[in-house]
Design a protein around this motif. Structure first.
Motif, PDB file in Angstrom:
ATOM      1  N   THR A 207      -9.900  -4.202  -5.015  1.00 12.87           N
ATOM      2  CA  THR A 207      -9.682  -2.895  -4.735  1.00 12.87           C
ATOM      3  C   THR A 207     -10.460  -1.938  -5.241  1.00 12.87           C
ATOM      4  O   THR A 207     -10.588  -1.598  -6.622  1.00 12.87           O
ATOM      5  N   ASP A 208     -11.555  -1.481  -4.698  1.00 14.80           N
ATOM      6  CA  ASP A 208     -12.693  -0.704  -5.471  1.00 14.80           C
ATOM      7  C   ASP A 208     -12.522   0.979  -4.994  1.00 14.80           C
ATOM      8  O   ASP A 208     -13.319   1.717  -5.048  1.00 14.80           O
ATOM      9  N   ASP A 209     -11.650   1.182  -4.222  1.00 14.97           N
ATOM     10  CA  ASP A 209     -11.452   2.453  -3.626  1.00 14.97           C
ATOM     11  C   ASP A 209     -10.781   3.476  -4.519  1.00 14.97           C
ATOM     12  O   ASP A 209      -9.917   3.750  -5.034  1.00 14.97           O
ATOM     13  N   GLU A 210     -11.711   4.497  -4.622  1.00 12.98           N
ATOM     14  CA  GLU A 210     -11.696   5.524  -5.704  1.00 12.98           C
ATOM     15  C   GLU A 210     -10.579   6.826  -5.431  1.00 12.98           C
ATOM     16  O   GLU A 210     -10.331   7.520  -5.881  1.00 12.98           O
TER      17      GLU A 210
ATOM     18  N   LEU B 273     -16.526  -4.118   2.045  1.00 11.62           N
ATOM     19  CA  LEU B 273     -16.628  -5.010   0.801  1.00 11.62           C
ATOM     20  C   LEU B 273     -17.903  -4.977   0.044  1.00 11.62           C
ATOM     21  O   LEU B 273     -18.575  -5.803  -0.327  1.00 11.62           O
ATOM     22  N   ASP B 274     -18.158  -3.483   0.069  1.00 14.46           N
ATOM     23  CA  ASP B 274     -19.623  -3.273  -0.509  1.00 14.46           C
ATOM     24  C   ASP B 274     -19.343  -2.452  -1.995  1.00 14.46           C
ATOM     25  O   ASP B 274     -20.393  -2.043  -2.491  1.00 14.46           O
ATOM     26  N   GLY B 275     -18.067  -2.451  -2.314  1.00 12.49           N
ATOM     27  CA  GLY B 275     -17.748  -1.651  -3.824  1.00 12.49           C
ATOM     28  C   GLY B 275     -17.039  -0.259  -3.287  1.00 12.49           C
ATOM     29  O   GLY B 275     -16.670   0.278  -3.857  1.00 12.49           O
ATOM     30  N   SER B 276     -17.538   0.065  -2.079  1.00 12.15           N
ATOM     31  CA  SER B 276     -16.822   1.420  -1.567  1.00 12.15           C
ATOM     32  C   SER B 276     -15.466   1.422  -1.120  1.00 12.15           C
ATOM     33  O   SER B 276     -14.720   2.465  -1.275  1.00 12.15           O
ATOM     34  N   ASP B 277     -14.888   0.329  -0.860  1.00 15.95           N
ATOM     35  CA  ASP B 277     -13.555   0.464  -0.480  1.00 15.95           C
ATOM     36  C   ASP B 277     -12.994  -0.945  -0.983  1.00 15.95           C
ATOM     37  O   ASP B 277     -12.046  -0.861  -2.036  1.00 15.95           O
ATOM     38  N   PHE B 278     -13.564  -2.217  -0.999  1.00 13.46           N
ATOM     39  CA  PHE B 278     -13.236  -3.390  -1.649  1.00 13.46           C
ATOM     40  C   PHE B 278     -14.491  -4.026  -2.177  1.00 13.46           C
ATOM     41  O   PHE B 278     -15.609  -3.813  -1.601  1.00 13.46           O
ATOM     42  N   GLY B 279     -14.223  -4.697  -3.075  1.00 14.22           N
ATOM     43  CA  GLY B 279     -15.548  -5.658  -3.586  1.00 14.22           C
ATOM     44  C   GLY B 279     -15.013  -7.072  -4.075  1.00 14.22           C
ATOM     45  O   GLY B 279     -13.761  -7.124  -4.002  1.00 14.22           O
TER      46      GLY B 279
END
Length: 562
Positions: A350-353, A367-373
């Motif tokens: 989870t990459d969701d800041e 899945l681009d690092g903005s939400d998940f990676g």
């Protein structure tokens, strides 16, 4: 006392006596006594392993790695190489005491990986993290919390769907090869099929040296063959077969062989592998998926069942004492025992800041690092997106009835219950979002895993304290966890009662922290705190940890044991 390695050089006639003393050209009483003190500390076991890094660190960032010489010493062996090194972590980059990501090589050109086995129970690897644990003065939370969750994984019951013909789940498989035939015997619940239509499906994989035709049939003893298809398998090819037949009363008394699938290859089927044999009542095709018998077992074979491991070390950078760290295993394919060449081995972080969609409140992910990676594999494909989005949609948008009936078929619900309970007990910040990883070994059955648990047991991400033993934990913000709590309250409570006798006993919780903290001497802690503005050293003590764990677990007894 922290021992600092001494450097010596030949006496330089062109330097003054003072310069030679400072540069190690003269043996002095102070230096010799320092050496004696270091030897004494090592002999009584007071010294931790040491890591020495040398080189230009001025251009290092979280994105830019720089090569540094690497030396590891533990009193029994010395390991020398080069590490391509950069900062590690997100919020930790804000602190003056950095985490470091190490990639070890045998040469300074970084062309030959140096795989090291630091502990006997560890796999050899060349990627590790040096964790500063800046927010945790005791350096214990991240690794001890991971160890406790590892214990939960090991003693957890796996409720992967098993055979029950009546409700359309899977059958076991027994393969016997006879000349040109491979018999896949349906062993259990045979009588429940009698007089009913049946749906049957299986996979066949051809080896590289096999090209031919496969005729697949259903056979019942004392009943004529019921043929339902012929398919040609190409070199190295794979096919999925499915169809329906009528299973009539056979009168045969041996139930173990009463109903079977026969696959005729025309030649001895040594070039074929049959798998995922499914038998279910009814003529409606089941949603195709790989049989989940291998959906969770690879996790059990992983080094620490998907959890990081580590041990305390002292670190010196360009001769300067950098204090106390832990050398940890890294979050990668080895951690989860995954094969990045297998397209069905997927690990998503989870990459969701913003802490919104990361709570699984969406049907789709970029899945681009903005939400998940992705952790495994390296690159996103449409197939991976489709598989993960199917998981998200089920969690976020399925009806309550569909969730309750289908959850155990798609998700390791018992793993999620363990996360719910442990994140609540340990008050793990980020457990609802950024500390969750979702993995699958077959592309269909998802297993949630906790990772990065240093901000816990009352500690915030800044190293300050944010509440008391009876505070509300964040884990309930995650939609999967909240739905599980609502759909399966009896299972949640039963698991709590079970764990209170084992992993969640007061003695085990406190003992795990005591064992880790006692590896580190009070002098080593004091030295580290003197080097850095470590937060809350007067409050963040073993006594505090012991108190909050015991109070918290007793408080939650009233929540989960009502």
């Amino acid at each position: 006392m922290t021992y600092q390695k001494q450097t010596w050089q030949s006496y330089d006639e062109n330097q003054t006596e003072s310069e030679n003393k400072a540069n190690g050209g003269v043996i002095t009483a102070d230096r010799m006594n320092h050496i004696e003190d270091g030897i004494g500390a090592a002999e009584i076991g007071g010294a931790l392993p040491r890591i020495y890094l040398e080189g230009d660190t001025s251009k290092m960032t979280g994105d830019v790695a720089v090569p540094l010489s690497f030396t590891y010493e533990d009193g029994k062996r010395t390991i020398v190489g080069t590490t391509n090194t950069k900062w590690q972590g997100d919020s930790s980059e804000l602190w003056s005491k950095k985490n470091y990501k190490l990639k070890l090589y045998k040469d300074d050109t970084l062309s030959k990986k140096m795989k090291v086995q630091f502990k006997q129970s560890w796999d050899s690897n060349n990627s590790f993290n040096l964790r500063a644990n800046y927010i945790d003065a005791l350096q214990a939370r991240n690794l001890v919390n991971a160890e406790i969750f590892r214990q939960l994984t090991v003693n957890r019951k796996s409720e992967i769907p098993v055979v029950n013909v009546a409700d359309g789940t899977e059958s076991p498989l027994a393969a016997t090869f006879h000349e040109s035939y491979a018999f896949l015997n349906y062993v259990d619940h045979v009588q429940s099929l009698t007089g009913k239509p049946a749906f049957i499906a299986f996979d066949v994989q051809a080896n590289s040296d096999y090209v031919g035709t496969v005729t697949y049939q259903v056979e019942q003893k004392n009943n004529p063959w019921q043929k339902w298809g012929t398919v040609t398998i190409t070199d190295g090819g794979k096919a999925h077969f499915f169809g329906s037949v009528d299973a009539v009363e056979s009168g045969y008394t041996n139930a173990d062989s009463d109903f079977q699938l026969a696959l005729q290859s025309g030649t001895a089927p040594t070039g074929l592998t049959f798998s995922d044999f499914i038998v279910a009542a009814g003529k409606t095709e089941l949603p195709y998926r790989p049989k989940p018998n291998n959906a969770i077992f690879p996790l059990y074979s992983a080094q620490a069942q998907g959890q990081v491991q580590g041990f305390p070390v002292e670190v010196f950078i360009n001769g300067a004492d950098n204090g106390l760290y832990t050398l940890n295993t890294e979050k990668n394919k080895q951690l989860f025992n995954m094969d990045d060449d297998n397209p069905l081995n997927i690990a998503v972080e989870t990459d969701d800041e913003s802490f919104t969609v990361g709570h699984l409140t969406t049907d789709t992910a970029k899945l681009d690092g903005s939400d998940f990676g992705l952790i495994v594999p390296d690159d996103v494909t449409d197939d991976i997106k489709s598989r993960f989005n199917s998981f998200l949609k089920f969690v976020n948008s399925s009806s309550d009835d569909d969730f309750k009936s289908g959850a155990f078929d798609k998700i390791d619900i018992n793993a999620a219950i363990d996360i719910l309970l442990w994140a609540d007990l340990a008050i793990i910040n980020d457990a609802s979002c950024k500390s969750l990883i979702y993995i699958t070994y077959n592309g269909y059955y998802w297993i949630p895993i906790l990772y990065d648990m240093d901000s816990a047991e009352g500690l915030t991400w800044k190293g300050t304290f944010n509440g008391y033993y009876n505070m509300t934990a964040e884990i309930g913000l995650n939609k999967l966890m909240s739905r599980i709590k609502a759909a399966f309250p009896d299972k949640v409570e039963a698991r709590w009662v079970q764990l209170r006798q084992t992993t969640f006993s007061e003695d085990n919780l406190v003992s795990q922290f005591r064992k880790f903290i006692n590896q580190i001497s009070p002098d080593t802690y004091a030295n580290d705190w003197s080097l850095w503005t470590t937060p809350a050293t007067d409050v963040n003590t073993f006594d505090y940890l012991q108190d909050i764990l015991i109070r918290r677990v007793k408080f939650l007894d009233s929540v989960y044991s009502a």
